[in-house]
Design an enzyme around this catalytic site. Structure first.
Site, mmCIF file in Angstrom:
data_model
loop_
_atom_site.group_PDB
_atom_site.id
_atom_site.type_symbol
_atom_site.label_atom_id
_atom_site.label_comp_id
_atom_site.label_asym_id
_atom_site.label_seq_id
_atom_site.Cartn_x
_atom_site.Cartn_y
_atom_site.Cartn_z
ATOM 1 C CD GLN A 179 -3.058 0.331 -0.076
ATOM 2 O OE1 GLN A 179 -3.098 1.003 -1.101
ATOM 3 N NE2 GLN A 179 -3.743 -0.786 0.070
ATOM 4 C CG HIS A 201 -3.672 -4.275 -7.990
ATOM 5 N ND1 HIS A 201 -4.903 -3.980 -7.443
ATOM 6 C CD2 HIS A 201 -3.080 -5.149 -7.144
ATOM 7 C CE1 HIS A 201 -5.051 -4.661 -6.317
ATOM 8 N NE2 HIS A 201 -3.970 -5.366 -6.119
ATOM 9 C CB THR A 237 8.323 -18.389 -19.270
ATOM 10 O OG1 THR A 237 8.826 -19.676 -19.639
ATOM 11 C CG2 THR A 237 8.800 -17.349 -20.273
ATOM 12 C CB CYS A 322 -8.652 -7.471 0.224
ATOM 13 S SG CYS A 322 -7.477 -6.455 -0.660
#
Length: 371
Positions: A179, A201, A237, A322
């Site tokens: 945060q 994000h 990958t 959340c």
């Protein structure tokens, strides 16, 4: 009221510069970064550049940064990876009672397989007391994990002070900075942390990408075994597309570290709320030591969720985004000793790079109409 987004702590929109940086990887740069031929080499360079941009934001070397699928994976890797690799040295972990579920639940899992976890409390502002951390240390303590800032109240934790304690006792120190990164200045050496989590994000990068700082010399057991990607710590990958997005977002964040405009806008919002609602509105969290964009306020004897439902064009959060959906008192506010008639009316407004003063005025007007 037009649609207004004040839930930047839950997720941020992609910055236009981030979209531009990622665009070439959708068409031109498709090689595997591990391949040594003409298609792989330029992708490897882009990946390394992104790693350096992340490292630059937190004052580390690029060799100490590994990419993950987000903050939750980074936290799990920090806690479980360290415990699995180092449990022969001790089995005790210290954390706080106000951590995000991405810390709490890995700790609960580790308790099931032999770890002992001490959960320290907080003061009325939601701050961990460094002396409580020191008191909790035993001969078996191998890891301490305290969030850099709280996702609900924005309260900043005394990480530097705790870092000094951990160094004195020779204990590894992790902080979840999901945060904080991009909102306040972070320097891993100044904070004396050994592990640090970043979530893309939360700072205008895509979802599904994060990073974990791992100080040189710290050993973790990989959670994902396979080939030797990410310095042998995370097989698979690399997702260069999203890594480049995170790198660019970190570069932009480094240029705007002071966040003065956001701080002023948040202060303006709070002063308007106080002027309008007086003793009907209460600030949750520390009045000064908090993120520059976060305002967690309670409307006394109201239910925060009801207020938000009455303003459908406003995107904000009751408690942590959340795990929203319940009108139970937030566990964080409960730990801070907030009473039920105050805590039930809590709303977290989190401002961002694209928030305007006009939007704040519209929100004040909307609240005024329903309260």
């Amino acid at each position: 009221m037009e649609k207004i987004y004040l839930d930047y702590n839950a997720s941020t929109p992609l910055a236009p510069e981030v979209v531009d940086a990622m665009q070439p990887l959708l068409t031109d740069f498709y090689g595997n970064p591990s391949a040594l031929h003409w298609a792989g080499s330029p992708v490897k360079e882009l990946l390394q550049n992104a790693r350096e941009q992340v490292a630059n934001l937190i004052g580390s070397s690029s060799r100490e940064v590994i990419f993950t699928s987000g903050g939750s994976e980074a936290n799990n890797l920090a806690l479980k990876g360290f415990y699995f690799k180092n449990r022969h040295k001790g089995n005790h972990i210290i954390t706080s009672k106000i951590e995000h579920p991405a810390i709490m639940n890995p700790c609960k899992f580790l308790e099931q397989i032999g770890a002992k976890v001490t959960y320290v409390g907080v003061d009325r502002y939601g701050r961990v007391l460094p002396e409580e951390i020191e008191k909790a240390i035993t001969k078996e303590t191998i890891l301490i994990s305290i969030m850099h800032s709280n996702n609900e109240t924005g309260t900043l934790q005394p990480i530097k002070e705790i870092g000094k304690i951990t160094k004195r006792h020779g204990i590894v120190f992790h902080t979840d900075a999901s945060q904080s990164a991009g909102k306040v200045t972070i320097d891993v050496n100044e904070l004396k942390v050994d592990l640090l989590t970043i979530a893309g994000h939360k700072l205008y990068a895509p979802k599904g990408i994060g990073a974990l700082f791992i100080r040189d010399g710290i050993e973790l057991e990989p959670l994902i075994h396979g080939a030797g990607h990410e310095f042998g710590i995370r097989a698979g990958t690399e997702n260069t597309l999203l890594a480049v997005g995170l790198g660019k977002a970190c570069e932009i964040a480094k240029q705007h570290e002071t966040n003065q405009r956001l701080k002023e806008l948040t202060s303006y919002f709070w002063s308007q709320l106080k002027d309008e609602f007086g003793e009907q509105v209460v600030l949750n969290g520390h009045p000064e030591l908090r993120l520059p964009n976060t305002l967690n306020v309670s409307f006394v004897r109201k239910i925060g969720q009801d207020l938000l439902l009455a303003i459908p064009n406003l995107a904000a959060s009751t408690g942590s985004a959340c795990h929203a959906g319940s009108i139970e008192l937030s566990p964080v506010l409960k730990e801070m000793g907030v009473s039920e008639d105050v805590g039930m009316g809590a709303i977290r407004f989190s401002l961002g790079r694209y928030t305007t003063k006009d939007e704040i005025n519209q929100v004040i007007f909307g609240l005024k109409k329903i309260i």
